[in-house]
Motif scaffolding. Structure first.
Motif, PDB file in Angstrom:
ATOM      1  N   VAL A 195      34.604  39.582  54.357  1.00  0.00           N
ATOM      2  CA  VAL A 195      34.590  40.577  53.286  1.00  0.00           C
ATOM      3  C   VAL A 195      33.647  41.716  53.632  1.00  0.00           C
ATOM      4  O   VAL A 195      33.937  42.886  53.389  1.00  0.00           O
ATOM      5  N   ARG A 254      33.406  47.949  39.642  1.00  0.00           N
ATOM      6  CA  ARG A 254      34.398  48.838  40.240  1.00  0.00           C
ATOM      7  C   ARG A 254      35.035  48.216  41.479  1.00  0.00           C
ATOM      8  O   ARG A 254      35.962  48.754  42.040  1.00  0.00           O
ATOM      9  N   LEU A 255      34.498  47.055  41.898  1.00  0.00           N
ATOM     10  CA  LEU A 255      35.150  46.362  42.999  1.00  0.00           C
ATOM     11  C   LEU A 255      36.441  45.735  42.505  1.00  0.00           C
ATOM     12  O   LEU A 255      36.570  45.379  41.353  1.00  0.00           O
ATOM     13  N   ARG A 256      37.380  45.593  43.438  1.00  0.00           N
ATOM     14  CA  ARG A 256      38.662  45.059  43.019  1.00  0.00           C
ATOM     15  C   ARG A 256      38.871  43.656  43.542  1.00  0.00           C
ATOM     16  O   ARG A 256      38.372  43.281  44.585  1.00  0.00           O
ATOM     17  N   GLY A 257      39.608  42.902  42.781  1.00  0.00           N
ATOM     18  CA  GLY A 257      40.137  41.600  43.175  1.00  0.00           C
ATOM     19  C   GLY A 257      39.153  40.716  43.922  1.00  0.00           C
ATOM     20  O   GLY A 257      38.137  40.289  43.401  1.00  0.00           O
ATOM     21  N   ASP A 258      39.449  40.498  45.180  1.00  0.00           N
ATOM     22  CA  ASP A 258      38.711  39.503  45.936  1.00  0.00           C
ATOM     23  C   ASP A 258      37.326  39.966  46.341  1.00  0.00           C
ATOM     24  O   ASP A 258      36.465  39.160  46.648  1.00  0.00           O
ATOM     25  N   TYR A 259      37.116  41.279  46.359  1.00  0.00           N
ATOM     26  CA  TYR A 259      35.766  41.753  46.626  1.00  0.00           C
ATOM     27  C   TYR A 259      34.861  41.349  45.479  1.00  0.00           C
ATOM     28  O   TYR A 259      33.724  40.925  45.673  1.00  0.00           O
ATOM     29  N   PHE A 274      33.631  33.613  55.471  1.00  0.00           N
ATOM     30  CA  PHE A 274      34.371  34.368  54.462  1.00  0.00           C
ATOM     31  C   PHE A 274      33.559  35.582  54.028  1.00  0.00           C
ATOM     32  O   PHE A 274      34.086  36.701  53.924  1.00  0.00           O
ATOM     33  N   LEU A 292      30.393  35.259  43.983  1.00  0.00           N
ATOM     34  CA  LEU A 292      29.995  34.055  44.733  1.00  0.00           C
ATOM     35  C   LEU A 292      28.583  34.232  45.288  1.00  0.00           C
ATOM     36  O   LEU A 292      27.722  33.362  45.150  1.00  0.00           O
ATOM     37  N   GLY A 293      28.360  35.406  45.889  1.00  0.00           N
ATOM     38  CA  GLY A 293      27.038  35.694  46.439  1.00  0.00           C
ATOM     39  C   GLY A 293      25.974  35.677  45.362  1.00  0.00           C
ATOM     40  O   GLY A 293      24.902  35.095  45.532  1.00  0.00           O
ATOM     41  N   LEU A 334      25.424  41.830  51.434  1.00  0.00           N
ATOM     42  CA  LEU A 334      26.838  41.900  51.069  1.00  0.00           C
ATOM     43  C   LEU A 334      27.015  42.722  49.794  1.00  0.00           C
ATOM     44  O   LEU A 334      27.839  43.636  49.730  1.00  0.00           O
ATOM     45  N   VAL A 335      26.206  42.401  48.781  1.00  0.00           N
ATOM     46  CA  VAL A 335      26.344  43.105  47.505  1.00  0.00           C
ATOM     47  C   VAL A 335      26.073  44.587  47.707  1.00  0.00           C
ATOM     48  O   VAL A 335      26.833  45.444  47.242  1.00  0.00           O
ATOM     49  N   LEU A 337      38.483  37.896  38.961  1.00  0.00           N
ATOM     50  CA  LEU A 337      38.221  36.624  39.636  1.00  0.00           C
ATOM     51  C   LEU A 337      36.718  36.458  39.859  1.00  0.00           C
ATOM     52  O   LEU A 337      36.099  37.220  40.579  1.00  0.00           O
ATOM     53  N   ARG A 359      48.743  34.773  41.535  1.00  0.00           N
ATOM     54  CA  ARG A 359      47.838  34.956  42.662  1.00  0.00           C
ATOM     55  C   ARG A 359      46.780  33.873  42.821  1.00  0.00           C
ATOM     56  O   ARG A 359      46.350  33.578  43.923  1.00  0.00           O
ATOM     57  N   PHE A 361      23.383  37.500  51.256  1.00  0.00           N
ATOM     58  CA  PHE A 361      24.233  37.861  50.120  1.00  0.00           C
ATOM     59  C   PHE A 361      23.832  39.199  49.501  1.00  0.00           C
ATOM     60  O   PHE A 361      24.674  39.943  49.022  1.00  0.00           O
ATOM     61  N   ILE A 416      42.754  33.756  49.966  1.00  0.00           N
ATOM     62  CA  ILE A 416      41.491  33.288  50.527  1.00  0.00           C
ATOM     63  C   ILE A 416      41.716  31.835  50.910  1.00  0.00           C
ATOM     64  O   ILE A 416      41.834  30.974  50.050  1.00  0.00           O
ATOM     65  N   PRO A 470      26.987  47.016  38.233  1.00  0.00           N
ATOM     66  CA  PRO A 470      27.245  47.631  39.545  1.00  0.00           C
ATOM     67  C   PRO A 470      28.548  47.185  40.203  1.00  0.00           C
ATOM     68  O   PRO A 470      29.101  47.938  40.992  1.00  0.00           O
ATOM     69  N   VAL A 471      29.029  45.990  39.904  1.00  0.00           N
ATOM     70  CA  VAL A 471      30.113  45.486  40.754  1.00  0.00           C
ATOM     71  C   VAL A 471      31.500  45.601  40.142  1.00  0.00           C
ATOM     72  O   VAL A 471      32.485  45.296  40.810  1.00  0.00           O
ATOM     73  N   TYR A 491      44.329  36.653  55.061  1.00  0.00           N
ATOM     74  CA  TYR A 491      44.246  37.507  53.890  1.00  0.00           C
ATOM     75  C   TYR A 491      45.092  38.759  54.082  1.00  0.00           C
ATOM     76  O   TYR A 491      45.807  39.184  53.176  1.00  0.00           O
ATOM     77  N   ALA A 549      35.330  38.771  43.702  1.00  0.00           N
ATOM     78  CA  ALA A 549      35.174  37.317  43.829  1.00  0.00           C
ATOM     79  C   ALA A 549      34.011  36.974  44.742  1.00  0.00           C
ATOM     80  O   ALA A 549      33.147  36.180  44.394  1.00  0.00           O
ATOM     81  N   ILE A 550      33.956  37.621  45.895  1.00  0.00           N
ATOM     82  CA  ILE A 550      32.921  37.252  46.856  1.00  0.00           C
ATOM     83  C   ILE A 550      31.545  37.726  46.383  1.00  0.00           C
ATOM     84  O   ILE A 550      30.543  37.059  46.602  1.00  0.00           O
ATOM     85  N   VAL A 551      31.502  38.868  45.697  1.00  0.00           N
ATOM     86  CA  VAL A 551      30.200  39.327  45.205  1.00  0.00           C
ATOM     87  C   VAL A 551      29.677  38.365  44.139  1.00  0.00           C
ATOM     88  O   VAL A 551      28.490  38.019  44.131  1.00  0.00           O
ATOM     89  N   LEU A 568      28.889  46.334  49.547  1.00  0.00           N
ATOM     90  CA  LEU A 568      30.093  46.479  48.725  1.00  0.00           C
ATOM     91  C   LEU A 568      29.906  47.510  47.618  1.00  0.00           C
ATOM     92  O   LEU A 568      30.860  48.142  47.190  1.00  0.00           O
ATOM     93  N   ILE A 569      28.648  47.661  47.157  1.00  0.00           N
ATOM     94  CA  ILE A 569      28.445  48.668  46.112  1.00  0.00           C
ATOM     95  C   ILE A 569      28.672  50.066  46.691  1.00  0.00           C
ATOM     96  O   ILE A 569      29.280  50.921  46.067  1.00  0.00           O
TER      97      ILE A 569
END
Lengths: 383, 300, 402
Positions: free
Chosen positions: B239, C187-192, B235, C198-199, B280-281, C137, B99, B277, B35, C184-185, B29, C194-196, B284-285
């Motif tokens: 992240v 403001r995440l960009r691109g692949d972040y 993965f 997914l989760g 993770l969320v 995404l 992309r 998960f 990915i 909440p999500v 990446y 995507a994974i959120v 990331l927040i």
């Protein structure tokens, strides 16, 4: 742009009308398919698709049994005709198949193969009063809910297995604190829940842990540690062999020697191959050994002679079901629903799975499970 | 306390495997912003190659340690070869494409590789030989931590340290960092970008192969689907740590492993993945670029 | 000569590559090693031939690309077909008629497959709003699909609500979950992102699987009512055909909506956001609200289709909503051509119908399917039909002051 849409809308309406008409025509055609002077043995199950290998042996069994009766001059002077219908083990296809059975005026139906498909099809048979006998649908609710008086089966249900396992664990092995683990799947979790229910009702042992594991996870060490810290003296596992062998391997590597008991999904030689020496001593329930029954050998011989190969999954259960159905019609001397049902419940019949008759709920008496243990790299029945 | 330690080491072992796979995700990446969904399959192929090689060598009757060494080496070589080939076929022609196109190509590759292994080998579960020897003096402690777990943790630590040194101090490592920062600039200053990308895939695949062999030997069984869940988890770990950052991937793997282990141990394994998960969320927040990731500077 | 050398090298490389897995097979229990050298020969010959095919195809793609770049040249047949009414109107009419007549000609099985395909067409069109138009995404689209399906299954099971009543509720629930997740999500960009997502998709599935009291766990909910026609319950065959026409209707509705949305104010904002967020904000577009609208709309469509899915199969369980499902829907969008409605429809049909056509290949089915996905992407990176941007031309003097 506008023109395009209005044309399509018009066409859509037209199509709906046409569709409606066509469908009426089809219904008429079905009405006009009489079944005079014949006994129609419908066979429903997966005859194509991924699960065909579970459904096709049943068709073979039905053909062989029907041929045997026809050679003797039929039943009450009527010839038996086998009519297969494919459901691919999918609920939505099963309802299609069942409707077709009803419109074809099937006398009795042998099938369906998968529990989900059977569940979807039964209301249709119930409405039409057609007896439906499955060689393989083990979901307990099919008989125990009491909703389907038309349903019978020649295989024991999942809860019978759990009941036997619990009885064995508590009475034979004398376990007091059991951990119940399952794989979160339909079959495994169902089994685990029954085991939990029987253990709690029995009151002789307690459930110290009840958890699901994720199939395919990298390892199960955390769950194994948890079993250990719960101080369980035995593990009951509901699910299939890949997870079971991982759990057993990790338990034994952590020096946990408590008994491991599992279900039919683990009573598979692959389990022993994968877990190797660590599989020794593991208990699993599975269908009773029927290979000593005289009719078993006969059914096997007939299949080899007719189709030149060994029979597939559920062949003997299906052979037994076909025998039971046709025998009941023979004994009842009619194809009337009530008379045949009565005969099924009262007349014993010799079949490859043993001498059976059916109880009020539709489960076969005399069909059941036995407990096996891995000894010397083989499953051996524990008496 | 014992219970805590057991869970801690269980989580560490699992996390190490995640980390080994996650490094591959994060490196790819970092360099081509892709990915690589087929990465989990490379891990599976590594384990399968080791199984086959170990099987042949056992039949020839070699000593256990030799088998381990050769099987591991073979797994690394072939995994690297697969990683390299996959890049050439499925991603290289798509360097200038929109992309998402390589992403779909990667999903297709993943389906292809799974079915390829299933057809070439088997769809059944296979027993994996116990390649890792058991060290005698550790045996009394094996309820807490087994020898194979120690091997996994050590191998992960060594590989990661080696990789970090490689990237920091070698010429090629410098080229990789340059390419990750800005591919065009790297090209302009004379970096052979094609070779850097190939090397990235080779290194990532090798590490995944190490992870595959170690875990398969630890668990004792494999089939063609083992890469799927492990891939998704790794993965997630990448992240979590901040995708593109190699120390981040390692940290992410460990954090994920511990989360799952402790969630199972103290709450319930029914919701093990839900906790993973949710973590993770949440992370990331509050840190939108992961634990160690740098917030991208927005160029206008 | 150069080509030959390359082909031989490729062939050797693949023989090496596939050696351990294709040639050797060990039985670790009985310690038997099986050598299958014939496979090596097949791989060698196959790789030799395919190497030529591969280079030929790539060269062809290059020519195509350079022609596109120079512009002016002939537009592809597909693009011409789509832009000239004289060509597409009769084509569309014929297609429409064929689609309408299909249940009369096809068997029940074929109609069932077609319904599934149509469901995916609509799902892909819904995802296209989020991924294709807005460039967000999303890898957990199946979660919203599950929300819709369970909304119908549970409302029908507990309260006996009918299909048509729940259809809008399902869409609403989808949108609600879209907003809940989106707030909440985003403001995440691109692949972040995507994974959120997914989760999030996995969380929804796991909750459905484990929370048995609410969702009946892995055994799912069965016995869901099929849609009724003015209060009548149809026979199974009848309701399949009815479902088919419902889906045709819903698909046309979706195509109509997305087509209108694409060129609307919000649609243009989405496309602008996809191209450049910062420039967008500078132009005064409310970033959060625009993204949320896209999320909510996309999710609403998934919810809608979830209801249809539950009504069609009369049975739902969590196994239908895995990550692979989300990935497949995404593949339909990208493979077909992001942002292009015709492309997405085509992509969905190809990805659903291809495995059915490949049934004859039995075991090789998914192998071919995976390879086809790679091949299509490599040869047509823009998707089967690339989305064309609407071009606004300034025409001086023609009442531009109005």
């Amino acid at each position: 742009m506008k023109g395009k849409w209005s044309v399509l809308a018009l066409a859509l309406v037209l199509g709906l009308v046409l569709g409606g008409c066509a469908q009426e025509k089809k219904e008429e055609k079905k009405e006009a398919a009489p079944a005079a002077g014949k006994i129609i043995l419908g066979v429903a199950g997966a005859h194509s698709g991924d699960l065909a290998s579970y459904g096709l042996p049943t068709v073979n069994a039905a053909k062989l049994v029907a041929a045997a009766y026809n050679a003797k001059g039929g039943i009450n002077g009527k010839q038996v005709e086998v009519v297969p219908q494919d459901d691919q083990c999918k609920p939505e296809m099963a309802t299609n198949a069942a409707t077709k059975m009803v419109s074809d005026k099937a006398t009795v139906v042998l099938g369906h193969i998968c529990s989900g498909a059977t569940k979807a099809a039964l209301p249709i048979y119930k409405e039409a009063k057609i007896i439906c006998m499955s060689p393989s649908a083990t979901n307990p609710a099919l008989t125990q809910s009491g909703e389907y008086p038309v349903f019978f089966r020649t295989i024991a249900s999942d809860d019978a297995q759990a009941a036997l396992e619990v009885q064995f664990a508590v009475e034979k092995l004398g376990l007091k604190k059991l951990a119940i683990i399952h794989d979160k799947g339909d079959y495994g979790k169902g089994f685990a829940e029954f085991a939990q229910k029987f253990l709690t009702e029995g009151g002789k042992a307690q459930v110290v842990l009840f958890e699901g594991v994720t199939p395919g996870a990298v390892d199960y060490s955390a769950v194994v540690q948890k079993i250990k810290s719960a101080d369980a003296d035995g593990v009951i596992y509901g699910g299939y062999h890949p997870e079971a062998s991982k759990i057993v391997t990790q338990m034994r590597n952590k020096d946990m020697k408590i008994p491991f008991l599992s279900d039919d999904g683990v009573k598979d030689d692959t389990f022993i191959k994968v877990a190797g020496a660590l599989a020794e001593g593991v208990y699993a329930t599975g269908p009773k050994d029927i290979s000593k029954n005289p009719l078993y050998a006969q059914a096997l011989e007939e299949h080899k002679k007719q189709f030149g190969s060994d029979p597939g999954a559920f062949y003997f259960e299906a052979y037994s079901a076909a025998l039971a159905l046709l025998n009941a019609i023979d004994k009842a001397k009619s194809t009337d629903f009530d008379a045949v049902t009565k005969a099924l419940r009262s007349e014993y019949v010799e079949t490859p799975v043993g001498k059976i008759k059916f109880d009020a709920r539709g489960d076969a008496e005399g069909v059941g499970f036995a407990v096996y243990q891995v000894q010397g790299g083989k499953y051996v029945e524990v008496k | 306390m014992d219970y805590f330690l057991e869970l801690f080491f269980g989580g560490l072992t699992r996390g190490s495997i995640y980390a080994l796979i996650a490094v591959g995700y994060t490196m790819v990446y970092g360099i081509i912003e892709l990915i690589n969904f087929a990465h989990g399959e490379i891990y599976m192929i590594g384990a399968f190659t080791a199984l086959v090689v170990a099987g042949v060598l056992t039949a020839l009757g070699l000593p256990a340690l030799a088998i381990l060494a050769v099987a591991l080496a073979a797994a690394i070589v072939w995994s690297a070869a697969y990683g390299f080939t996959v890049e050439k076929i499925a991603y290289k022609p798509l360097r200038t494409a929109p992309r998402l196109s390589p992403l779909i190509s990667a999903i297709g590759m993943s389906i292809f590789l799974q079915n390829y292994v299933m057809l070439a080998q088997t769809s059944d579960f296979l027993p994996f030989p116990k390649l890792l020897p058991e060290i005698g003096f550790l045996k009394p402690y094996r309820a807490v931590i087994g020898t194979s777990e120690i091997f996994i943790i050590l191998a992960t630590a060594l590989s990661c340290a080696g990789l970090t040194l490689f990237i920091k101090f070698t010429r090629m490592g410098k080229a990789m960092r340059a390419t990750a920062q800005n591919r065009k600039m790297a090209l302009l200053v004379g970096v052979n970008v094609d070779r850097v990308i190939s090397l990235t895939f080779i290194i990532g695949s090798s590490l995944a192969a190490v992870g595959g062999v170690l875990i398969a030997s630890h668990i004792g069984q494999i089939n063609f689907m083992i890469g799927f869940l492990a891939g998704i988890k790794a993965f997630t770990a990448a992240v979590l740590g901040g995708i593109g950052s190699i120390p981040g991937a390692m940290l992410g793997g460990l954090v994920l492993g511990w989360t799952e282990s402790f969630a199972t141990g103290y709450v319930s394994s029914d919701y093990e993945d839900v906790f993973a998960f949710l973590l993770l969320v949440l992370i990331l927040i509050f840190r939108p670029s992961g634990i160690l990731g740098k917030a991208p500077t927005q160029k206008v | 000569m150069d080509n030959l050398k390359k082909a031989i090298l490729t062939s050797l490389w693949f023989m090496f590559l596939t050696f351990p897995l294709m040639v050797v097979r060990v039985n670790t229990i009985e310690k038997i090693v099986q050598w299958r050298f014939m496979n090596m020969v097949y791989v060698g010959v196959g790789a030799f031939v395919l190497s030529y095919v591969w280079r030929y195809l790539l060269a062809k793609r290059q020519i195509g690309e350079s022609r596109d770049e120079t512009g002016g040249g002939r537009r592809s047949f597909g693009a011409r077909l789509l832009s000239e009414p004289r060509l597409y109107v009769p084509g569309l009419a014929a297609l429409g008629l064929a689609a309408l007549a299909f249940p009369l000609a096809g068997s029940m099985y074929q109609v069932n497959i077609m319904i599934t395909a149509l469901i995916y067409v609509v799902l892909a069109l819904g995802l296209n709003i989020v991924v294709g138009l807005s460039g967000l995404l999303v890898l957990g689209y199946a979660a919203f699909y599950a929300v819709g399906a369970y909304t119908y299954a549970l409302l029908n099971h507990h309260f006996g609500l009918g299909f048509w009543t729940v259809l809008p509720i399902g869409a609403g629930m989808g949108a609600l979950f879209g907003i809940l997740l989106g707030t909440p999500v985003l403001r995440l960009r691109g692949d972040y992102l995507a994974i959120v997502t997914l989760g999030f998709g996995e969380i929804i599935r796991l909750v459905l699987e484990n929370w048995s009291d609410f969702s009946m766990g892995p055994s799912g909910i069965s016995g869901i009512d099929r849609p009724s026609l003015f209060g009548m319950q149809l026979s199974v065959n009848g309701s399949t055909i009815y479902m088919y026409y419902i889906m045709i209707g819903l698909m046309l509705l979706t195509i109509f909506f997305t087509n209108r949305l694409k060129n609307s104010r919000i649609g243009r904002a989405w496309i602008a956001l996809r191209e450049d967020e910062i420039a967008c904000q500078a132009m005064g577009i409310d970033k959060t609200r625009t993204k949320l609208t896209a999320f909510a709309l996309g999710a609403a469509w998934a919810g809608l289709m979830g209801v249809v899915f539950a009504g069609k199969t009369v049975f739902v369980n969590p196994a239908s909503f895995t990550f692979l499902e989300s990935a497949m829907i995404l593949a339909m969008v990208v493979l077909g051509g992001m942002g292009s409605i015709v492309g997405v429809v085509l992509g969905a049909l190809v990805l659903i119908l291809l495995p059915e056509f490949l049934r004859d290949f039995a075991l090789y089915r998914m192998l071919i399917f995976g390879a086809a996905m790679v091949l299509v992407m490599v040869l047509r990176p823009q998707g089967l039909i690339s989305g064309e941007r609407k071009v606004y031309r300034f025409q001086a003097g023609e009442g531009s002051h109005e």
